[in-house]
Design an enzyme around this catalytic site. Structure first.
Site, short mmCIF file in Angstrom:
data_model
loop_
_atom_site.label_atom_id
_atom_site.label_comp_id
_atom_site.label_asym_id
_atom_site.label_seq_id
_atom_site.Cartn_x
_atom_site.Cartn_y
_atom_site.Cartn_z
N GLU A 160 55.82 155.22 54.45
CA GLU A 160 54.81 155.72 55.41
C GLU A 160 53.83 156.61 54.66
OE1 GLU A 160 56.15 153.34 57.81
OE2 GLU A 160 54.74 154.71 58.78
N LYS B 293 62.56 153.04 65.22
CA LYS B 293 62.92 151.62 65.34
C LYS B 293 64.20 151.44 66.15
CE LYS B 293 60.67 150.55 60.97
NZ LYS B 293 60.85 150.46 59.50
N1 LIG Z 1 53.46 149.49 55.09
C1 LIG Z 1 54.42 148.80 55.66
O1 LIG Z 1 55.27 148.16 55.01
C2 LIG Z 1 54.53 148.80 57.18
C3 LIG Z 1 55.47 147.95 57.78
C4 LIG Z 1 55.60 147.94 59.17
C5 LIG Z 1 54.80 148.75 59.94
N2 LIG Z 1 53.89 149.56 59.34
C6 LIG Z 1 53.07 150.38 60.20
O2 LIG Z 1 51.71 149.90 60.14
C7 LIG Z 1 50.79 150.98 60.30
C8 LIG Z 1 49.88 151.03 59.10
O3 LIG Z 1 50.66 151.16 57.96
P1 LIG Z 1 50.02 151.01 56.47
O4 LIG Z 1 51.18 150.92 55.54
O5 LIG Z 1 49.00 149.95 56.48
O6 LIG Z 1 49.33 152.45 56.31
P2 LIG Z 1 48.04 152.81 55.44
O7 LIG Z 1 48.03 154.31 55.39
O8 LIG Z 1 48.03 152.02 54.18
O9 LIG Z 1 46.82 152.29 56.35
C9 LIG Z 1 46.34 152.99 57.46
C10 LIG Z 1 44.82 152.96 57.34
O10 LIG Z 1 44.25 153.53 58.52
C11 LIG Z 1 43.11 154.26 58.12
N3 LIG Z 1 42.77 155.21 59.16
C12 LIG Z 1 43.31 156.42 59.40
N4 LIG Z 1 42.70 157.00 60.46
C13 LIG Z 1 41.76 156.11 60.89
C14 LIG Z 1 40.83 156.12 61.95
N5 LIG Z 1 40.72 157.17 62.78
N6 LIG Z 1 40.03 155.04 62.10
C15 LIG Z 1 40.14 153.99 61.28
N7 LIG Z 1 41.01 153.92 60.26
C16 LIG Z 1 41.80 154.98 60.08
C17 LIG Z 1 43.51 154.91 56.80
O11 LIG Z 1 42.38 155.27 56.04
C18 LIG Z 1 44.31 153.79 56.15
O12 LIG Z 1 43.50 152.98 55.33
C19 LIG Z 1 51.65 152.23 60.49
O13 LIG Z 1 51.87 152.43 61.88
C20 LIG Z 1 52.98 151.84 59.83
O14 LIG Z 1 54.09 152.56 60.36
C21 LIG Z 1 53.73 149.61 57.97
N1 LIG Z 2 57.94 152.76 55.84
C1 LIG Z 2 58.57 151.67 56.57
C2 LIG Z 2 57.59 150.51 56.68
C3 LIG Z 2 58.14 149.39 57.51
O1 LIG Z 2 58.23 149.76 58.86
C4 LIG Z 2 59.82 151.20 55.81
O2 LIG Z 2 59.99 151.60 54.67
O3 LIG Z 2 60.62 150.45 56.39
#
Ligand SMILES: NC(=O)c1ccc[n+]([C@@H]2O[C@H](COP(=O)([O-])OP(=O)(O)OC[C@H]3O[C@@H](n4cnc5c(N)ncnc54)[C@H](O)[C@@H]3O)[C@@H](O)[C@H]2O)c1
Ligand SMILES: N[C@@H](CCO)C(=O)O
Ligand code: NA
Length: 440
Positions: A202, A217
């Site tokens: 995260e 989760k």
């Molecule tokens: N990375 C993973 O493996 C994964 C897996 C499952 C779920 N998720 C979920 O997906 C979501 C995104 O995760 P991620 O890994 O892509 O995070 P990330 O931090 O890479 O991407 C989030 C993006 O949102 C942008 N952002 C923040 N505030 C904003 C706003 N007000 N307007 C527009 N953009 C904005 C940030 O600049 C960033 O680029 C989270 O809820 C995370 O829990 C991530």
């Molecule tokens: N940070 C989360 C992303 C997937 O939800 C993980 O490691 O499982």
């Protein structure tokens, strides 16, 4: 197979307008698939999917996405307020502004796909109520276990069965860390940094290592599995920051491995739901013991189907984008039919079972004075709190000794009382580790 003569081809249909909120690890992959696979997605949906806007935090940053720069905006609120959007994908994360943006998108007629487990576990009922009020889809397959389709099977495929238990590894970052510590002897911080570099963690990795992500989760899994409302506040949460190399070695000596588990179970006697996340020792013979790297795996046990296992990549941009796109195609098809899909059912209104009533086994390590009567005194402390001992191992350490006690099944309350009593005993230098044993 030829297209039906009077049925227009997908590309002749009015495109469905899609907006993306957030273009980070997951969002970038979503845009890549939407652009590279546009024709196949149009054929599967029955109409083209057109990117109408991408909201980012800072414009001007070079992004590895092949879209018209005019689609990039920093005004997410204006984008979701347009009123002509069919589908909004929220992959910003966090509680606000994500919650406000999702509610505005639903109010302005869009269906929403999100990967935001923190938000859904914190305030899901508000969002589900809005989706129902505006008769729009709110899908979130990507929120739990990354690429693994686990939520749709619980919501739909198992709707005719009675799920009694869900146990799994649902956080990729912590599994990556524990796996590297166990298989390469890597240190905690080193493994965490690698997981962050790989895009698993995260934005604030505390969410991963302190168990908040897994707890969110677990709340979503329990809500869907048991047709009730479970919030993150109902989940017993322990992270992995206290897991030591000694714990990992002790597990190995027992023919076990330490895994970070989410366990949700239906307590039929009290018609309540117990949900918990903590590190635990599981036998090497258990399928979860072989889940490596950032993979996830979820066991579901139901009355008619019996044991089911779901396995796959739990984190990473592309695996998560797979789940996001699956929800997008499903919601897009519903848009064309003009009716929303299956919502969330919470008719059972089951209470949350207190953690103290949880029944499991324990591995307790004690540093004690090495003198006559110590073993009997320690055994008495367990017996006094109705905790039955399965095995005891003693290793001399000069004037002290280490005792390792593995118990039979006992309540968490009984074990906690036992540990408290042990800590008060002069002959006990330290209760150096308490870890649950699962998966028998
Ligand atoms: N990375 C993973 O493996 C994964 C897996 C499952 C779920 N998720 C979920 O997906 C979501 C995104 O995760 P991620 O890994 O892509 O995070 P990330 O931090 O890479 O991407 C989030 C993006 O949102 C942008 N952002 C923040 N505030 C904003 C706003 N007000 N307007 C527009 N953009 C904005 C940030 O600049 C960033 O680029 C989270 O809820 C995370 O829990 C991530
Ligand atoms: N940070 C989360 C992303 C997937 O939800 C993980 O490691 O499982
Ligand atoms: Na999933």
């Amino acid at each position: 197979m030829t297209e039906n003569a009077d049925k227009p081809l997908a590309e002749e249909k009015q495109p469905l307008k899609v907006a993306l909120l957030g273009c980070g690890v997951v969002g970038t992959e979503v845009v890549r698939i939407l652009t590279e696979r546009a024709d196949d997605l149009a054929a599967r949906v029955g109409a083209p999917l057109e990117i109408a806007g991408i909201a980012v935090r800072r414009a001007g940053r070079t992004r590895d996405i092949a879209v018209d720069p005019a689609l990039i905006t920093t005004d997410a609120q204006a984008l979701v307020s347009r009123g002509d959007l069919d589908l909004v994908i929220e992959v910003i994360g966090g509680i606000e502004p994500a919650r406000g943006l999702i509610l505005t998108a639903l109010e302005n007629g869009a269906s929403v796909i999100t990967a935001n487990k923190a938000l859904l576990a914190e305030d899901g009922p508000t969002l589900f109520a809005a989706a129902e009020k505006y008769e729009r889809d709110l899908y979130f397959e990507a929120a739990v276990a990354g690429a693994i389709p686990i939520l749709r099977p619980l919501r739909e495929s198992l709707a005719g069965d009675d799920v009694v238990r869900v146990m799994g590894i649902v956080n990729g970052t912590t599994n990556y860390i524990l796996d590297k510590m166990d298989s390469t002897g890597a240190g905690f911080d080193e493994a965490l940094e690698e997981a962050q570099a790989l895009g698993y963690a995260e934005a604030d990795p505390t969410a991963d290592i302190e168990g908040f992500d897994a707890a969110a989760k677990a709340a979503l899994l329990a809500s869907l599995a048991f047709h009730t409302r479970v919030s993150i506040a109902d989940v017993h949460r322990e992270g992995i920051t206290e897991v030591t190399a000694t714990d990992i070695a002790s597990a190995r000596e027992m023919g076990c491995v330490v895994k970070f588990l989410a366990i949700c179970e239906l307590d039929e006697a009290s018609d309540s739901v117990g949900a918990r996340v903590y590190p635990a020792m599981i036998p090497l013979s258990h399928p979860l013991a072989s889940v490596r790297d950032a993979y996830n795996a979820v066991f579901v046990e139901s009355k008619a189907a019996g044991q089911l296992m779901f396995y796959g990549r739990g984190a990473g941009g592309a695996p998560t984008a797979s789940a996001v796109l699956g929800d997008l195609v499903s919601a897009a098809r519903n848009r064309l039919k003009g009716v929303p899909g299956v919502g969330e059912s919470s008719y059972t209104q089951r209470a949350a079972r207190p953690m103290g009533a949880t029944m499991t086994r324990y591995h307790v390590s004690l540093d004690v004075a090495d003198k006559a009567g110590v073993l009997a005194a320690v055994a008495h402390a367990f017996a006094e709190h109705d905790v039955s001992i399965q095995t005891v191992r003693q290793e001399g350490r000069g004037g002290d000794a280490q005792l390792v006690v593995v118990t039979h099944t006992a309540t968490d309350a009984a074990l906690s009382a036992t540990v408290e009593a042990l800590r008060d005993m002069d002959i006990v230098r330290e209760v150096s580790s308490v870890m649950r044993v699962e998966g028998d």
